[in-house]
Design a protein around this motif. Structure first.
Motif, mmCIF file in Angstrom:
data_model
loop_
_atom_site.group_PDB
_atom_site.id
_atom_site.type_symbol
_atom_site.label_atom_id
_atom_site.label_comp_id
_atom_site.label_asym_id
_atom_site.label_seq_id
_atom_site.Cartn_x
_atom_site.Cartn_y
_atom_site.Cartn_z
ATOM 1 N N ALA A 173 82.435 -32.163 -7.118
ATOM 2 C CA ALA A 173 82.134 -30.742 -7.073
ATOM 3 C C ALA A 173 81.739 -30.348 -5.659
ATOM 4 O O ALA A 173 81.491 -31.190 -4.817
ATOM 5 N N TYR A 187 77.325 -33.289 -6.438
ATOM 6 C CA TYR A 187 77.398 -34.135 -7.622
ATOM 7 C C TYR A 187 78.825 -34.561 -7.881
ATOM 8 O O TYR A 187 79.771 -33.974 -7.359
ATOM 9 N N ARG A 247 76.370 -29.076 -13.922
ATOM 10 C CA ARG A 247 75.922 -28.184 -12.843
ATOM 11 C C ARG A 247 74.688 -27.398 -13.277
ATOM 12 O O ARG A 247 73.719 -27.273 -12.534
ATOM 13 N N ARG A 292 76.132 -27.952 -2.637
ATOM 14 C CA ARG A 292 75.312 -26.746 -2.818
ATOM 15 C C ARG A 292 74.245 -26.727 -1.768
ATOM 16 O O ARG A 292 73.698 -27.672 -1.393
ATOM 17 N N GLU A 339 81.468 -30.381 -16.948
ATOM 18 C CA GLU A 339 81.067 -30.072 -15.574
ATOM 19 C C GLU A 339 80.130 -28.870 -15.491
ATOM 20 O O GLU A 339 79.154 -28.889 -14.728
ATOM 21 N N ASP A 340 80.396 -27.814 -16.256
ATOM 22 C CA ASP A 340 79.521 -26.635 -16.226
ATOM 23 C C ASP A 340 78.110 -26.976 -16.694
ATOM 24 O O ASP A 340 77.122 -26.492 -16.133
ATOM 25 N N GLU A 385 70.991 -27.377 -11.602
ATOM 26 C CA GLU A 385 70.385 -26.117 -11.157
ATOM 27 C C GLU A 385 69.019 -25.897 -11.802
ATOM 28 O O GLU A 385 68.077 -25.464 -11.135
#
Length: 144
Positions: free
Chosen positions: A141, A129, A101, A144, A97-98, A105
Protein backbone atom coordinates in the motif's frame (compact mmCIF):
# COMPACT_ATOMS: atom_id res chain seq x y z
CA UNK A 1 -7.24 8.06 36.44
CA UNK A 2 -4.87 5.10 36.20
CA UNK A 3 -1.63 5.27 38.12
CA UNK A 4 1.38 3.23 37.05
CA UNK A 5 4.43 2.82 39.26
CA UNK A 6 7.86 1.54 38.41
CA UNK A 7 11.41 1.56 39.65
CA UNK A 8 14.84 1.76 38.05
CA UNK A 9 17.80 0.55 40.07
CA UNK A 10 21.43 1.25 39.28
CA UNK A 11 23.37 -2.02 39.21
CA UNK A 12 26.91 -0.83 38.44
CA UNK A 13 28.84 1.17 35.88
CA UNK A 14 26.35 2.14 33.19
CA UNK A 15 23.84 -0.65 33.85
CA UNK A 16 20.36 -0.21 35.31
CA UNK A 17 17.41 -2.56 35.78
CA UNK A 18 13.88 -1.26 35.38
CA UNK A 19 10.61 -2.85 36.35
CA UNK A 20 6.98 -1.80 36.47
CA UNK A 21 5.29 -2.97 39.68
CA UNK A 22 3.51 -6.31 39.41
CA UNK A 23 4.98 -7.04 35.95
CA UNK A 24 6.83 -10.32 35.64
CA UNK A 25 9.72 -9.08 33.53
CA UNK A 26 12.42 -6.51 34.02
CA UNK A 27 14.39 -4.60 31.43
CA UNK A 28 18.11 -3.93 31.47
CA UNK A 29 18.92 -0.36 30.52
CA UNK A 30 22.29 0.96 29.42
CA UNK A 31 25.38 -1.27 29.27
CA UNK A 32 24.42 -4.81 28.33
CA UNK A 33 20.83 -3.80 27.65
CA UNK A 34 18.70 -1.44 25.63
CA UNK A 35 18.94 2.33 25.75
CA UNK A 36 15.89 4.17 27.14
CA UNK A 37 15.33 5.95 23.80
CA UNK A 38 15.41 2.68 21.87
CA UNK A 39 13.01 1.22 24.42
CA UNK A 40 10.69 4.16 23.75
CA UNK A 41 10.70 3.34 20.03
CA UNK A 42 10.06 -0.34 20.76
CA UNK A 43 7.18 0.67 23.04
CA UNK A 44 5.51 2.50 20.17
CA UNK A 45 5.85 -0.58 17.94
CA UNK A 46 4.43 -2.84 20.66
CA UNK A 47 1.55 -0.47 21.40
CA UNK A 48 0.41 -0.15 17.80
CA UNK A 49 0.96 -3.88 17.09
CA UNK A 50 -1.36 -4.77 19.98
CA UNK A 51 -3.99 -2.30 18.72
CA UNK A 52 -3.92 -3.53 15.12
CA UNK A 53 -4.24 -7.22 16.07
CA UNK A 54 -7.11 -6.55 18.50
CA UNK A 55 -8.95 -4.30 16.03
CA UNK A 56 -8.60 -6.79 13.16
CA UNK A 57 -9.81 -9.61 15.39
CA UNK A 58 -12.79 -7.49 16.40
CA UNK A 59 -13.44 -6.91 12.68
CA UNK A 60 -13.38 -10.72 12.30
CA UNK A 61 -10.46 -10.63 9.92
CA UNK A 62 -8.39 -13.81 9.44
CA UNK A 63 -5.10 -12.35 10.67
CA UNK A 64 -2.41 -15.02 11.01
CA UNK A 65 0.53 -12.86 12.02
CA UNK A 66 1.88 -9.35 12.34
CA UNK A 67 5.34 -7.83 12.29
CA UNK A 68 5.96 -4.17 12.94
CA UNK A 69 9.25 -2.59 11.87
CA UNK A 70 10.00 0.83 13.28
CA UNK A 71 12.78 3.32 12.70
CA UNK A 72 13.34 6.70 14.24
CA UNK A 73 15.49 9.71 13.55
CA UNK A 74 16.61 11.81 16.51
CA UNK A 75 17.68 15.43 16.73
CA UNK A 76 21.41 16.13 17.00
CA UNK A 77 20.97 18.74 19.75
CA UNK A 78 19.83 18.05 23.30
CA UNK A 79 17.32 16.92 24.26
CA UNK A 80 17.82 14.33 21.50
CA UNK A 81 14.13 13.57 20.98
CA UNK A 82 12.75 11.76 17.96
CA UNK A 83 11.88 14.09 15.12
CA UNK A 84 10.77 11.45 12.59
CA UNK A 85 9.44 7.93 13.02
CA UNK A 86 8.34 5.47 10.35
CA UNK A 87 6.34 2.34 11.13
CA UNK A 88 5.94 -0.50 8.64
CA UNK A 89 3.26 -3.12 9.27
CA UNK A 90 3.55 -6.58 7.74
CA UNK A 91 0.14 -8.26 8.09
CA UNK A 92 -0.12 -11.98 7.40
CA UNK A 93 -3.39 -13.62 6.36
CA UNK A 94 -6.24 -13.03 3.94
CA UNK A 95 -7.08 -9.69 5.52
CA UNK A 96 -9.21 -7.15 3.66
CA UNK A 97 -7.00 -4.19 2.70
CA UNK A 98 -9.59 -1.53 3.64
CA UNK A 99 -10.01 -3.08 7.08
CA UNK A 100 -6.24 -3.36 7.57
CA UNK A 101 -5.81 0.32 6.67
CA UNK A 102 -8.68 1.26 9.00
CA UNK A 103 -7.17 -0.74 11.89
CA UNK A 104 -3.84 1.05 11.43
CA UNK A 105 -5.53 4.45 11.21
CA UNK A 106 -7.51 3.78 14.41
CA UNK A 107 -4.33 2.78 16.20
CA UNK A 108 -2.42 5.82 14.98
CA UNK A 109 -5.20 8.39 15.38
CA UNK A 110 -7.03 7.16 18.47
CA UNK A 111 -5.69 4.25 20.49
CA UNK A 112 -1.87 4.10 20.57
CA UNK A 113 -0.92 6.23 23.56
CA UNK A 114 2.82 5.69 23.04
CA UNK A 115 2.63 7.05 19.50
CA UNK A 116 0.48 9.97 20.69
CA UNK A 117 3.17 10.94 23.21
CA UNK A 118 5.78 11.19 20.47
CA UNK A 119 3.45 13.14 18.19
CA UNK A 120 2.79 15.61 21.02
CA UNK A 121 6.54 16.19 21.31
CA UNK A 122 6.57 17.18 17.64
CA UNK A 123 7.67 13.93 16.02
CA UNK A 124 6.42 13.27 12.50
CA UNK A 125 5.00 9.72 12.50
CA UNK A 126 4.42 8.04 9.15
CA UNK A 127 3.52 4.48 8.27
CA UNK A 128 3.27 1.98 5.45
CA UNK A 129 1.90 -1.54 5.31
CA UNK A 130 1.76 -4.69 3.30
CA UNK A 131 -0.59 -7.63 3.43
CA UNK A 132 0.84 -11.08 2.83
CA UNK A 133 -2.05 -13.46 2.06
CA UNK A 134 -1.98 -17.03 3.33
CA UNK A 135 -1.02 -18.31 -0.13
CA UNK A 136 0.17 -15.65 -2.55
CA UNK A 137 1.93 -12.38 -3.03
CA UNK A 138 1.77 -9.35 -0.76
CA UNK A 139 -0.31 -6.26 -1.38
CA UNK A 140 1.84 -3.16 -0.95
CA UNK A 141 0.00 0.00 0.00
CA UNK A 142 0.95 3.64 -0.23
CA UNK A 143 3.08 5.21 2.48
CA UNK A 144 1.14 7.47 4.84
Amino acid sequence: MTEVRGRVRWVEGEQFIGRIEDDKCSVILGEGGISPMKLLLLSVAGCTAYDVVMILKKMRQPIEGLEVDIKGERREEHPRIYKRIHIHYRIYGNVDEDKARRAIELSQDKYCSASAHLKLSGAEVTYSYEIIPAAGEGIEAQDR
